[in-house]
Design an enzyme around this catalytic site. Structure first.
Site, PDB file in Angstrom:
ATOM      1  CG  ASP A  72     -48.911 -42.094   1.949  1.00 23.64           C
ATOM      2  OD1 ASP A  72     -49.831 -42.916   1.974  1.00 23.64           O
ATOM      3  OD2 ASP A  72     -49.086 -40.861   1.889  1.00 23.64           O
ATOM      4  CB  ILE A  73     -48.140 -39.999  -3.185  1.00 29.28           C
ATOM      5  CG1 ILE A  73     -47.519 -41.087  -4.059  1.00 29.28           C
ATOM      6  CG2 ILE A  73     -48.085 -38.644  -3.899  1.00 29.28           C
ATOM      7  CD1 ILE A  73     -48.252 -41.312  -5.368  1.00 29.28           C
TER       8      ILE A  73
ATOM      9  CD  GLU B 104     -52.869 -41.970  -0.788  1.00 27.85           C
ATOM     10  OE1 GLU B 104     -53.176 -41.305   0.204  1.00 27.85           O
ATOM     11  OE2 GLU B 104     -53.703 -42.623  -1.460  1.00 27.85           O
TER      12      GLU B 104
END
Length: 212
Positions: free
Chosen positions: A71-72, A114
């Protein structure tokens, strides 16, 4: 028949994410049960390699895979500050680094937004940790245009004979990701390590899969 061939035969090559070219979420959801079942009662682990020697196997005699959710960190803030075009560029560049870091036979997915998932064959958790830490550090050191620094949080779990149900696989990796996001971000955590250190409590998934 190789494990790689088994994996690739599950996939419809047309089911790719349009932006990144990675496999899409629909492909993952359609095949996760088949993917996880490849770790069970497989005679692949008993086949000799090219040198005539048996491949290394887990103590249970089955193949081991790692599933990691990536996950960004603070992606909404990136979109808010720099715009969605730059946000898309971050996703595109991250997927490029992802392809460079992992092997061609590894399964790379974009879930949308994301969130990304990787599934890859490993000998043990140590090997999986090295691969995921290498990728996390490469993203941390990569210089994204205008934005400069981007980081990721990673939650991972092992897929093995005792952990093969799709709902359990996703649930465990998701718990590890939640821990990473809530304890500073820009870090990797394995469900198994968190469980051993009493940072999380084991829970049994019931009913249908909850895809975070």
């Amino acid at each position: 028949m190789s494990i790689t061939y088994n994996f690739r035969s599950l996939l419809d090559e047309s089911q790719k994410d349009k932006l990144t070219g990675l496999l899409n979420r629909q492909t993952f959801e359609a095949n996760i049960n088949k993917i996880s079942s490849l770790t069970l009662n497989s005679d692949i682990s008993q086949q000799p390699n090219e040198s005539g020697k048996n491949r290394r196997r887990s103590k249970t005699g089955t193949e081991i895979f790692c599933l990691a959710i990536i996950d960004i960190d603070d992606f909404k803030a990136i979109n808010d500050r720099f715009g969605h075009i730059m946000g898309d560029e971050v996703l595109l560049l991250l997927s490029y680094v992802m392809k460079q870091n992992f092997r061609a036979k590894d399964l790379l997915f974009r879930f949308g937004g994301e969130e990304f998932v990787v599934i890859f064959h490993v000998q043990d958790q140590e090997e999986a940790t090295k691969a995921l830490e290498r990728f996390r550090k490469k993203i941390e050191e990569y210089r994204f245009p205008q934005i400069n620094t981007v980081t990721i949080s990673v939650g991972a779990t092992l897929i093995s004979e005792i952990n093969h149900l799709a709902s359990e696989i996703i649930g465990r990796a998701d718990q590890a990701l939640y821990h990473a996001k809530n304890n500073g971000k820009n870090q990797l955590h394995f469900y198994e390590s968190l469980l051993e250190s009493d940072h999380i409590v084991e829970r049994k998934e019931m009913g249908t899969i909850d895809f975070f």
